[in-house]
Design a protein around this motif. Structure first.
Motif, short mmCIF file in Angstrom:
data_model
loop_
_atom_site.label_atom_id
_atom_site.label_comp_id
_atom_site.label_asym_id
_atom_site.label_seq_id
_atom_site.Cartn_x
_atom_site.Cartn_y
_atom_site.Cartn_z
N GLN A 145 53.00 36.03 79.18
CA GLN A 145 54.39 35.71 78.80
C GLN A 145 54.73 34.20 78.76
O GLN A 145 55.60 33.77 77.92
CB GLN A 145 55.14 36.22 79.85
N GLU A 148 53.49 32.64 75.37
CA GLU A 148 54.48 32.98 74.38
C GLU A 148 55.76 32.26 74.76
O GLU A 148 56.05 31.77 73.42
CB GLU A 148 54.70 34.67 74.57
N ASP A 149 56.29 32.25 75.50
CA ASP A 149 57.57 31.58 75.75
C ASP A 149 57.60 30.10 75.87
O ASP A 149 58.59 29.55 75.35
CB ASP A 149 58.40 31.87 77.18
N LEU A 152 54.04 29.09 72.46
CA LEU A 152 54.01 29.74 71.17
C LEU A 152 55.50 29.68 70.60
O LEU A 152 55.71 29.20 69.32
CB LEU A 152 53.38 31.14 70.99
N GLN A 153 56.50 30.10 71.33
CA GLN A 153 57.75 30.18 70.92
C GLN A 153 57.64 30.87 69.56
O GLN A 153 57.37 31.88 69.44
CB GLN A 153 58.44 28.76 71.09
N ASN A 154 58.77 30.33 68.86
CA ASN A 154 58.74 30.77 67.37
C ASN A 154 57.90 30.23 66.09
O ASN A 154 58.14 30.11 65.13
CB ASN A 154 60.18 30.98 66.94
N LYS A 155 56.99 29.23 67.01
CA LYS A 155 56.12 28.65 65.61
C LYS A 155 54.98 29.50 65.25
O LYS A 155 54.52 30.40 65.70
CB LYS A 155 55.53 27.22 66.42
N ALA A 156 54.30 28.89 64.03
CA ALA A 156 53.01 29.55 63.46
C ALA A 156 52.08 29.53 64.42
O ALA A 156 51.15 30.40 64.88
CB ALA A 156 52.96 28.90 62.35
N ARG A 188 53.38 42.67 72.16
CA ARG A 188 53.65 41.30 72.26
C ARG A 188 53.32 41.09 70.49
O ARG A 188 52.30 40.56 70.18
CB ARG A 188 52.54 40.42 73.04
N LYS A 190 54.50 38.85 68.61
CA LYS A 190 54.49 37.60 68.23
C LYS A 190 52.98 36.93 68.60
O LYS A 190 52.61 36.29 67.71
CB LYS A 190 55.48 36.76 69.08
N TRP A 194 50.02 35.75 65.97
CA TRP A 194 49.70 34.47 66.05
C TRP A 194 48.12 34.62 66.10
O TRP A 194 47.40 33.55 65.54
CB TRP A 194 50.14 33.69 67.34
#
Ligand SMILES: N[C@@H](CCC(=O)N[C@@H](CS)C(=O)NCC(=O)O)C(=O)O
Length: 240
Positions: A145, A148-149, A152-156, A188, A190, A194
């Motif tokens: 988590q 991801e948080d 990675l967040q919302n990036k490629a 997950r 996202k 990724w």
């Protein structure tokens, strides 16, 4: 003698280095050090890495331990594409931030998941209590988590629009619990997307080749008692 890399593809930092060197067409001689046979504990290997761990590098008379140091050495010596370890101050600092974070967090969780789920019971014949396994998997969940948080967040990719050393180090870690049969991408999307992007950036064939060993870890034959006795102290220290 040119560049020699001492690796066992069972090891996650070894896979990161292997993929990085192959992807960037860095010429090297592969020196396989089989961890499950205790080859890393030999006197001969201690000449290359007195820490008795893989990965290790030998380049002429120069020897180097520690995966992050090895990746950075290769990056600088072979002048690879900028996106792996960007010149831009802030982007580079983001890669450094991830590389500093992962050692005691994602690395630890993924390693423990593999050993508690597969290597202890299957390879060493040492049962792991359901409580211990549940704690390990819960710890892995928390770390995923954070990956991801925070990263990675919302990036490629972890650092931005391009693949970097951070992604390579992270994905090779995640393939440890995957090899142990953990559904790390379930629920997950996202992280799953990724993972597919990193795999595509690296090349599917190379990705598959580098992960063949770990994906077969579940089928490891039991260690013979002598090997088990030899490996046990280092294993216990490693997954503490
Ligand atoms: N911090 C080191 C860790 C290296 C490491 O722990 N390697 C493991 C394999 S992933 C190893 O050789 N373990 C054998 C042992 O500890 O006896 C790095 O990133 O290179």
């Amino acid at each position: 003698m040119g560049l020699e890399l001492y690796l066992d593809l069972l090891s996650q930092p070894c896979r990161a280095i292997y993929i990085f060197a192959k992807k960037n067409r860095i010429p090297f001689e592969m020196r396989t050090v089989e961890l499950l046979k205790g080859q890393h504990l030999s006197d001969a290997f201690a000449q290359v890495n007195p820490l008795k761990k893989v990965p290790a590098l030998k380049d002429g008379d120069f020897t180097l331990a520690e995966s992050v140091a090895i990746l950075l050495y290769l990056t600088r010596k072979y002048k690879v594409a900028d996106h792996w370890y960007p010149q831009d101050l802030e982007a580079c600092a983001r890669v450094d931030e991830y590389l500093a974070w992962q050692h005691t967090t994602l690395r630890r969780s993924c390693l423990r998941a593999l050993w508690h789920k597969v290597m202890f019971p299957v390879f060493l014949g040492e049962p792991v209590s359901p409580e211990m396994l549940a704690t390990t998997l819960a710890e892995l969940d928390v770390t995923l988590q954070l990956l991801e948080d925070k990263f990675l967040q919302n990036k490629a990719f972890l650092i931005g629009p391009h693949v970097s050393l951070a992604d390579l180090v992270a994905i090779t870690e995640l393939m440890h619990p995957v090899g142990a049969g953990c559904q790390v991408f379930e629920g997950r999307p996202k992280l799953a997307a990724w993972c597919r992007r990193v795999e595509a950036a690296v090349g599917e064939d190379l990705f598959r080749e580098a992960h063949e060993v770990i994906l077969k870890a579940k089928d490891s034959p039991p260690a013979d008692p002598t090997i088990k006795q030899k490996l046990m102290p280092a294993v216990l220290a490693m997954i503490r």
